[in-house]
Design a protein around this motif. Structure first.
Motif, mmCIF file in Angstrom:
data_model
loop_
_atom_site.group_PDB
_atom_site.id
_atom_site.type_symbol
_atom_site.label_atom_id
_atom_site.label_comp_id
_atom_site.label_asym_id
_atom_site.label_seq_id
_atom_site.Cartn_x
_atom_site.Cartn_y
_atom_site.Cartn_z
ATOM 1 N N ALA A 62 0.840 -1.202 0.000
ATOM 2 C CA ALA A 62 0.000 0.000 0.000
ATOM 3 C C ALA A 62 0.872 1.248 0.000
ATOM 4 O O ALA A 62 0.610 2.207 -0.742
ATOM 5 N N ALA A 63 1.917 1.247 0.843
ATOM 6 C CA ALA A 63 2.820 2.394 0.894
ATOM 7 C C ALA A 63 3.575 2.567 -0.420
ATOM 8 O O ALA A 63 3.745 3.691 -0.913
ATOM 9 N N ALA A 64 4.002 1.450 -1.021
ATOM 10 C CA ALA A 64 4.725 1.526 -2.290
ATOM 11 C C ALA A 64 3.819 2.045 -3.409
ATOM 12 O O ALA A 64 4.238 2.867 -4.232
ATOM 13 N N ASP A 65 2.565 1.579 -3.448
ATOM 14 C CA ASP A 65 1.628 2.039 -4.472
ATOM 15 C C ASP A 65 1.366 3.535 -4.346
ATOM 16 O O ASP A 65 1.354 4.269 -5.343
ATOM 17 N N MET A 66 1.161 3.998 -3.114
ATOM 18 C CA MET A 66 0.883 5.411 -2.913
ATOM 19 C C MET A 66 2.113 6.267 -3.191
ATOM 20 O O MET A 66 1.999 7.389 -3.682
ATOM 21 N N SER A 67 3.289 5.732 -2.911
ATOM 22 C CA SER A 67 4.521 6.464 -3.234
ATOM 23 C C SER A 67 4.638 6.671 -4.733
ATOM 24 O O SER A 67 5.038 7.743 -5.199
ATOM 25 N N ALA A 68 4.291 5.633 -5.505
ATOM 26 C CA ALA A 68 4.366 5.738 -6.960
ATOM 27 C C ALA A 68 3.328 6.710 -7.503
ATOM 28 O O ALA A 68 3.609 7.480 -8.429
ATOM 29 N N VAL A 69 2.136 6.700 -6.931
ATOM 30 C CA VAL A 69 1.070 7.578 -7.413
ATOM 31 C C VAL A 69 1.361 9.034 -7.062
ATOM 32 O O VAL A 69 1.219 9.935 -7.899
#
Length: 312
Positions: free
Chosen positions: A34-41
């Motif tokens: 979840a943290a990685a996805d939001m970092s990318a977005v």
């Protein structure tokens, strides 16, 4: 079949998008992803906070859609979102799909039999464009501007209220509007019904279900609500088609059975809007609250949930 192309593109692009962080963290329990996805977005570093996530996951897998716990916490909410969407679409789709028939019967545009195909298309398109530009489109922008100021509850309530008022104003003196010289008044009131539909329940009925249910059931409950809306659209479409037919052969379309007439059909739509207004009293206000607060996901098992009744 051309419509399948944008649908296919939408499907592809959606598959390239990450799942929402709330689902990944709270339901899939994968805070790192979840943290990685939001970092990318967001294009910035976001650190996973396992303790914060765990504080929001209380009793998360112990009850489902058909459980007593769901009924206690969200049963009234689901009743509100399904019924209001159902009543809205009965009225909204009836008005939308049969605009040309309504305009012909009040004399704003000539009857189809008196025009060739090109002229009919032009006149109907012009009439619908006027209604859209003066009512439908401004209504949406008013919702965009005021939804986080006055809230979803008030917008939906006042939308149904004014739809009811204007529909009664069209239906009760219907024969007055059909006489020469009064067509403009009918069109103005008719446009106002579309304005308050979009500055009202036609916007909020698909927003509220996305905010008031827990993450693991949010799409399901939104889908149930939307399905009830489409059921209302079916009822409104077929119901209005037959009910608006006149009582004599001269006042109804060839091949259709006797109906209750345009005036009575508009009265039925007015009472349908009134039913939507009544059920809107059960809609919770989500303005200024997080999704976790609205979904009661921070309430511990055994703790008595407090339904949201604040309208401010």
């Amino acid at each position: 079949m051309f419509g399948s192309i944008p649908a296919a593109l939408t499907f592809y692009w959606r598959m390239q998008m990450p799942e929402t962080a709330r689902y990944t963290a709270l339901i899939a329990r994968n805070t790192k992803k979840a943290a990685a996805d939001m970092s990318a977005v967001l294009q910035q570093d976001i650190v996973e906070e396992v303790e914060v996530v765990e504080s929001h996951v209380v009793g998360g897998d112990t009850w489902g859609l058909f459980s007593r716990q769901f009924a206690k916490r969200h049963g009234v909410h689901l009743l509100a979102t399904t019924t209001t969407w159902f009543f809205l679409d009965i009225a909204f789709y009836s008005q939308n799909l049969f605009q040309k028939d309504i305009f012909s019967k009040v004399g704003w545009i000539p009857k189809a039999a008196t025009m060739n195909a090109i002229e009919e298309v032009y006149r109907v398109a012009r009439a619908q464009a006027i209604i859209a530009m003066c009512g439908t489109v401004p209504g949406y922008w008013f919702t965009v501007a005021f939804i986080d100021i006055i809230g979803r509850y008030i917008i939906q309530l006042q939308g149904f209220f004014f739809m009811t008022v204007f529909m009664f104003a069209l239906a009760i003196p219907y024969h007055h509007w059909t006489t020469p010289g009064h067509h403009t008044g009918f069109v103005v009131l008719y446009a106002f019904t579309f304005f308050f539909a979009n500055f009202g329940p036609n916007s909020t009925t698909f927003i509220v279900p996305a905010e008031v249910f827990p993450a693991r059931l949010r799409s399901t409950c939104h889908g149930i609500s939307a399905a009830c809306g489409k059921a209302g659209a079916i009822v409104g479409t077929f119901g209005f088609l037959y009910s608006s037919q006149g009582k004599t052969a001269a006042t109804r379309d060839k091949g259709y059975p006797k109906g209750i007439g345009m005036k009575n059909s508009l009265l039925v739509l007015a009472f349908t809007n009134l039913a939507g207004l009544t059920m809107s009293l059960l809609v919770p206000e989500a303005k200024g609250k997080s999704l976790e607060e609205m979904a009661l996901e921070t309430v511990e098992e055994g703790e008595e949930p407090q339904p949201f009744t604040s309208r401010v």
